[in-house]
Design a protein around this motif. Structure first.
Motif, mmCIF file in Angstrom:
data_model
loop_
_atom_site.group_PDB
_atom_site.id
_atom_site.type_symbol
_atom_site.label_atom_id
_atom_site.label_comp_id
_atom_site.label_asym_id
_atom_site.label_seq_id
_atom_site.Cartn_x
_atom_site.Cartn_y
_atom_site.Cartn_z
ATOM 1 N N LYS A 28 68.286 42.001 24.134
ATOM 2 C CA LYS A 28 68.753 40.611 24.284
ATOM 3 C C LYS A 28 68.202 39.707 23.177
ATOM 4 O O LYS A 28 68.947 38.934 22.571
ATOM 5 N N SER A 29 66.884 39.818 22.912
ATOM 6 C CA SER A 29 66.286 38.929 21.910
ATOM 7 C C SER A 29 66.770 39.278 20.504
ATOM 8 O O SER A 29 67.041 38.388 19.697
ATOM 9 N N THR A 30 66.892 40.557 20.234
ATOM 10 C CA THR A 30 67.400 40.995 18.932
ATOM 11 C C THR A 30 68.833 40.487 18.742
ATOM 12 O O THR A 30 69.207 40.003 17.667
ATOM 13 N N THR A 31 69.612 40.571 19.791
ATOM 14 C CA THR A 31 70.993 40.076 19.729
ATOM 15 C C THR A 31 70.992 38.563 19.497
ATOM 16 O O THR A 31 71.782 38.044 18.702
ATOM 17 N N LEU A 66 60.358 35.564 19.898
ATOM 18 C CA LEU A 66 60.956 34.871 18.744
ATOM 19 C C LEU A 66 60.017 34.810 17.527
ATOM 20 O O LEU A 66 60.474 35.032 16.401
ATOM 21 N N PRO A 67 58.702 34.526 17.727
ATOM 22 C CA PRO A 67 57.825 34.476 16.550
ATOM 23 C C PRO A 67 57.891 35.778 15.742
ATOM 24 O O PRO A 67 58.000 35.742 14.522
ATOM 25 N N MET A 68 57.884 36.918 16.449
ATOM 26 C CA MET A 68 57.905 38.187 15.724
ATOM 27 C C MET A 68 59.282 38.445 15.099
ATOM 28 O O MET A 68 59.393 38.811 13.927
ATOM 29 N N LEU A 69 60.321 38.203 15.867
ATOM 30 C CA LEU A 69 61.669 38.526 15.382
ATOM 31 C C LEU A 69 62.061 37.695 14.162
ATOM 32 O O LEU A 69 62.841 38.136 13.318
ATOM 33 N N MET A 70 61.532 36.469 14.090
ATOM 34 C CA MET A 70 61.875 35.602 12.959
ATOM 35 C C MET A 70 60.728 35.503 11.957
ATOM 36 O O MET A 70 60.801 34.724 11.003
ATOM 37 N N GLY A 71 59.663 36.250 12.193
ATOM 38 C CA GLY A 71 58.532 36.227 11.271
ATOM 39 C C GLY A 71 57.882 34.857 11.162
ATOM 40 O O GLY A 71 57.515 34.406 10.078
ATOM 41 N N ASP A 107 70.992 51.174 15.739
ATOM 42 C CA ASP A 107 70.840 51.362 14.312
ATOM 43 C C ASP A 107 69.414 51.076 13.857
ATOM 44 O O ASP A 107 68.793 50.112 14.307
ATOM 45 N N LEU A 108 68.973 51.932 12.947
ATOM 46 C CA LEU A 108 67.603 51.809 12.441
ATOM 47 C C LEU A 108 67.354 50.460 11.772
ATOM 48 O O LEU A 108 66.298 49.838 11.946
ATOM 49 N N SER A 109 68.324 49.968 11.016
ATOM 50 C CA SER A 109 68.079 48.724 10.271
ATOM 51 C C SER A 109 68.003 47.520 11.224
ATOM 52 O O SER A 109 67.330 46.526 10.919
ATOM 53 N N ILE A 110 68.647 47.608 12.373
ATOM 54 C CA ILE A 110 68.531 46.507 13.357
ATOM 55 C C ILE A 110 67.103 46.485 13.899
ATOM 56 O O ILE A 110 66.445 45.446 13.945
ATOM 57 N N ASP A 133 61.496 44.239 13.838
ATOM 58 C CA ASP A 133 60.051 44.455 13.682
ATOM 59 C C ASP A 133 59.514 43.741 12.442
ATOM 60 O O ASP A 133 58.368 43.294 12.417
ATOM 61 N N GLY A 134 60.350 43.637 11.416
ATOM 62 C CA GLY A 134 59.892 43.050 10.161
ATOM 63 C C GLY A 134 60.061 41.544 10.081
ATOM 64 O O GLY A 134 59.676 40.917 9.092
ATOM 65 N N GLY A 135 60.647 40.940 11.104
ATOM 66 C CA GLY A 135 60.785 39.479 11.131
ATOM 67 C C GLY A 135 61.928 38.950 10.283
ATOM 68 O O GLY A 135 61.990 37.753 9.986
ATOM 69 N N ILE A 136 62.850 39.829 9.872
ATOM 70 C CA ILE A 136 64.057 39.362 9.156
ATOM 71 C C ILE A 136 65.278 40.002 9.826
ATOM 72 O O ILE A 136 65.551 41.199 9.638
ATOM 73 N N PRO A 137 66.015 39.246 10.635
ATOM 74 C CA PRO A 137 67.175 39.831 11.320
ATOM 75 C C PRO A 137 68.134 40.483 10.329
ATOM 76 O O PRO A 137 68.304 40.000 9.209
#
Ligand code: ADP
Length: 355
Positions: free
Chosen positions: A108-111, A138-143, A302-305, A310-314
């Motif tokens: 959900k958060s990734t989406t 959100l802090p992690m997902l958006m770095g 997908d791996l890149s998603i 994890d890397g903070g750049i959607p």
């Protein structure tokens, strides 16, 4: 044995009794409705209730716990007299969409962050409110590592990243701090996040809801004027059962469901290119048809998603031309169309069934 009518009379009497210390119940109780386990109590727009709704709700829960028909209780105030008709709208925001899921871990958060990026790329001014009080990501997902600043009138200013305006309870606490919430704290924190954040000229605010259909979800769905809700699910039956519950909750509180997204759909092997249906495939689409809500699209596993999260750049920002980014963009387009079509309906006040 009591029949249904007797039980209703008994319930109403009980509610009146619990409310009686607040004054002459007849002058402020506007309605009681019980629908599929959700008891909604409507009090009139009297300012003395504004700060005590949580307490009233708690008292009712405590006192009505022996009524087997009641699964949850919401106390709300009616909209007339002192409250403006648009009191549920959040200042500075045109449309609010809840991104929800029946259970955690379905993406959900990734989406949410990828849809926000895709909506921003389509020219919308976008905000994200991370309302997942139990696991703000959100802090992690958006770095984002900085703390929000405070405006002259003491409002919290959302943090801008990749052109998206972000706010999360996770900005205010250390990442490893355990979040333990009691009922009234949840309500007041949510209210604060809705009222005390300075959103400015946002076209679409995505609210990343906590998973499930508990208190936080109900409070948000009832107190905020939402343009719609989107349910994220994996294709598996087990996830779809929970997704259905989420959908029913929004229907009950009159929030239109804009559609269902199937996440972690097909996996394409990066080595041989062959598709695999790891979590099955097509279940969300079939469910959407069955429940008569739009199917908004599939997002591959997908791996890149995963790496983008994890890397903070959607991924929509990191690799905007890839098929996975395209899947989010196609869904974003459908959301914009749905919002345009609903424009008229958005202006109508929320309906609360009162008996
Ligand atoms: P939720 O918000 O539903 O709890 P998250 O967005 O935190 O779920 O996702 C759970 C995990 O699954 C994260 O590690 C995330 O990177 C990963 N994930 C989510 N969607 C996908 C996808 N489509 N492909 C690969 N990994 C995904």
């Amino acid at each position: 044995m009591f029949n249904k009518k007797d039980r209703q009379i008994l319930l109403k009497e009980h509610v009146r009794k619990v409310l009686s210390p607040l004054g002459d119940v007849e002058t402020f109780l506007e309605g009681i409705s019980l629908h599929e386990g959700l008891l909604t109590i409507v009090l009139n727009a009297d300012s003395r209730f504004e700060t005590s709704l949580d307490k009233i709700q708690e008292d009712l829960r405590e006192n009505l716990k022996d009524f087997p028909d009641i699964k949850n209780i919401i106390v709300t105030m009616s909209q007339h007299k002192t409250m403006p008709a648009d009191s549920l709208a959040i200042e500075g925001i045109k449309s609010i969409i809840a991104i929800a899921s029946g259970k955690g871990g379905v993406g959900k958060s990734t989406t949410t962050v990828n849809l926000a990026a895709a909506l921003a790329q389509a020219g919308q001014r976008v905000g994200i409110l991370d309302a997942d009080l139990y696991g703000p990501s959100l802090p992690m997902l958006m770095g984002i590592t900085e703390k929000p600043s405070v405006s002259a009138d003491k409002k919290l200013i959302p943090i801008q990243k990749f052109g998206i305006h972000c706010f999360s309870i996770g900005f205010m606490i250390a990442p490893e701090a355990p979040l333990i919430w009691r009922g009234p704290m949840i309500q007041s924190t949510l209210r604060q996040m809705l009222k005390d954040v300075l959103w400015q000229d946002i076209d679409i605010l995505l609210i990343d809801m906590p998973p499930g259909t508990g208190d936080v979800q109900l409070t948000l769905a009832q107190q905020v004027r939402m343009s719609g809700a989107i349910i994220v699910s994996t294709p598996q039956d087990i996830a779809l059962i929970d997704a259905r519950k989420g959908l029913e909750m929004f229907r009950k509180v009159n929030v239109p469901v804009l559609g269902i997204i199937e996440n972690m759909s097909i996996f394409h092997c990066p080595h041989c290119g062959q598709p695999s249906e790891i979590f099955s495939h097509g279940g969300a689409k079939r469910e959407a048809e069955r429940l008569q809500v739009p199917f908004l699209g599939e997002v591959p596993l997908d791996l890149s998603i995963r790496a983008g999260s994890d890397g903070g750049i959607p991924v929509v920002i990191a690799n905007p031309q890839t098929p996975e980014a395209e899947s989010y963009k196609a869904i974003a387009k459908k959301i914009i169309t749905a919002l345009e079509q609903k424009e008229g309906a958005l202006k109508a006040p929320p309906i609360i069934s009162v008996v």
